[in-house]
Design a protein around this motif. Structure first.
Motif, PDB file in Angstrom:
ATOM      1  N   THR A   1       0.844  -1.194   0.000  1.00 34.77           N
ATOM      2  CA  THR A   1       0.000   0.000   0.000  1.00 34.77           C
ATOM      3  C   THR A   1       0.878   1.242   0.000  1.00 34.77           C
ATOM      4  N   LEU A   2       0.478   2.228  -0.799  1.00 37.12           N
ATOM      5  CA  LEU A   2       1.269   3.443  -0.974  1.00 37.12           C
ATOM      6  C   LEU A   2       0.332   4.649  -0.996  1.00 37.12           C
ATOM      7  N   THR A   3       0.528   5.585  -0.086  1.00 43.85           N
ATOM      8  CA  THR A   3      -0.273   6.799  -0.099  1.00 43.85           C
ATOM      9  C   THR A   3       0.349   7.794  -1.070  1.00 43.85           C
ATOM     10  N   CYS A   4      -0.502   8.429  -1.859  1.00 42.45           N
ATOM     11  CA  CYS A   4       0.001   9.309  -2.916  1.00 42.45           C
ATOM     12  C   CYS A   4      -1.120  10.207  -3.396  1.00 42.45           C
ATOM     13  N   ASP A   5      -0.796  11.456  -3.655  1.00 43.35           N
ATOM     14  CA  ASP A   5      -1.699  12.380  -4.337  1.00 43.35           C
ATOM     15  C   ASP A   5      -1.340  12.316  -5.816  1.00 43.35           C
ATOM     16  N   VAL A   6      -2.231  11.791  -6.640  1.00 42.12           N
ATOM     17  CA  VAL A   6      -1.910  11.560  -8.050  1.00 42.12           C
ATOM     18  C   VAL A   6      -1.600  12.851  -8.794  1.00 42.12           C
ATOM     19  N   ARG A   7      -1.993  13.992  -8.244  1.00 40.95           N
ATOM     20  CA  ARG A   7      -1.729  15.279  -8.889  1.00 40.95           C
ATOM     21  C   ARG A   7      -0.270  15.694  -8.752  1.00 40.95           C
ATOM     22  N   ASN A   8       0.411  15.107  -7.782  1.00 36.78           N
ATOM     23  CA  ASN A   8       1.768  15.509  -7.427  1.00 36.78           C
ATOM     24  C   ASN A   8       2.768  14.604  -8.144  1.00 36.78           C
ATOM     25  N   SER A   9       3.471  15.147  -9.139  1.00 33.95           N
ATOM     26  CA  SER A   9       4.356  14.319  -9.955  1.00 33.95           C
ATOM     27  C   SER A   9       5.504  13.729  -9.144  1.00 33.95           C
ATOM     28  N   ALA A  10       6.008  14.470  -8.159  1.00 28.26           N
ATOM     29  CA  ALA A  10       7.093  13.951  -7.330  1.00 28.26           C
ATOM     30  C   ALA A  10       6.623  12.752  -6.510  1.00 28.26           C
TER      31      ALA A  10
END
Length: 282
Positions: free
Chosen positions: A83-92
């Motif tokens: 599982t990985l938390t991520c904001d898909v808008r953030n390219s980094a």
């Protein structure tokens, strides 16, 4: 086009996932699913796990992601789930997420871009919050591009595929739904570019049907719910298995009987390069 007419369209024999589950077809494959913390994304993840895939599940809510992971591990005890938390808008953040997937599993075979947001129905262009309107694009278009950008070198190496969750709304002009309609229209075109620029990678823009998810309920759109998440999940599994590669680069609806589409329309679709965005005379 061979529309499933039941008010609750169900999985039909041509895309029945049972043989893929039994054969563990994806046993050596790694699948990354965005928007995996609930609804359609969670169901897609479960289907791939049952078919033997190792999973990288991505969303912003860590608690919900862990709940989905626990549910999968309960049903498929030997499932490998990251599982990985991520904001898909953030390219980094997306770059780090893809890199973590490769570091953990060593490869990536399937990208399922499912993350999306939608505005409540009923607010016209001149009254909607412009920042909220644009957020639909940031998540549902830029977010898909971000993951394709960082995943495609690995998908190319694996001969893999991209499946993006689209919508029939991209082909409609439903008043006060311009954020969703225009972003999905653009998403379909983006998906067409993947196999054009990377011929070894398949891609599909999939309309899931109208599924009763939390997001759909919040949108309050005047559209009847016509199916359950198992239908788009089975459609995605079928396409990712390689059985529908002739549809790569095209728009596909989960509400079509793909067996009939292949039997009756395949030659015409290929010859006319249909199911892509284009201008045409009647």
């Amino acid at each position: 086009m061979c529309l499933l007419t039941s008010l609750d369209a169900r999985v039909y024999p041509f895309i029945d996932p049972s043989p893929l589950f039994a054969a563990k077809t994806f046993a050596s494959k790694v699948v990354l699913v965005t928007g995996a913390s609930r609804g359609i994304g969670a169901c897609i993840a479960q289907h791939f796990a049952r078919a033997g895939a190792s999973l990288a599940l991505v969303a912003r809510n860590e608690t919900l992601l862990n709940s989905v992971k626990a549910g999968i591990e309960q049903e498929v005890p030997d499932a490998q789930v990251l599982t990985l938390t991520c904001d898909v808008r953030n390219s980094a953040q997306v770059s780090k997420t893809v890199a973590s997937t490769i570091e953990h599993f060593g490869r990536l075979d399937v990208l399922v871009a499912n993350a999306a947001v939608i505005l409540p129905f009923g607010i016209p262009l001149g009254e909607v919050d412009p920042d909220a309107w644009w957020e639909t694009f940031e998540v549902g278009l830029r977010g898909v591009f971000n993951f394709i950008h960082f995943a495609v070198p690995h998908l190319q190496k694996a001969g893999g595929c991209v499946v993006a969750m689209s919508s029939v709304g991209g082909h409609l002009r439903l008043p006060t739904a311009s954020d969703s309609s225009v972003s999905k229209h653009a998403l379909d075109r983006l998906i067409e570019f993947v196999p054009i620029e990377y011929p070894g990678v398949k891609s599909f823009a999939v309309h899931p049907g109208s599924v009763m998810t939390d997001m759909a309920l919040r949108s309050n759109a005047p559209v009847p719910f016509d199916t359950k998440p198992e239908l788009p999940a089975s459609t995605v599994l079928y396409l990712a298995s390689g059985k529908g590669d002739w549809l790569s680069g095209r728009y596909v609806s989960s509400l079509w009987d793909l067996g009939e589409v292949e039997e009756k329309f395949r030659d015409a679709i290929v010859e006319k390069n249909a199911l892509v965005q284009k201008l045409a005379l009647p």
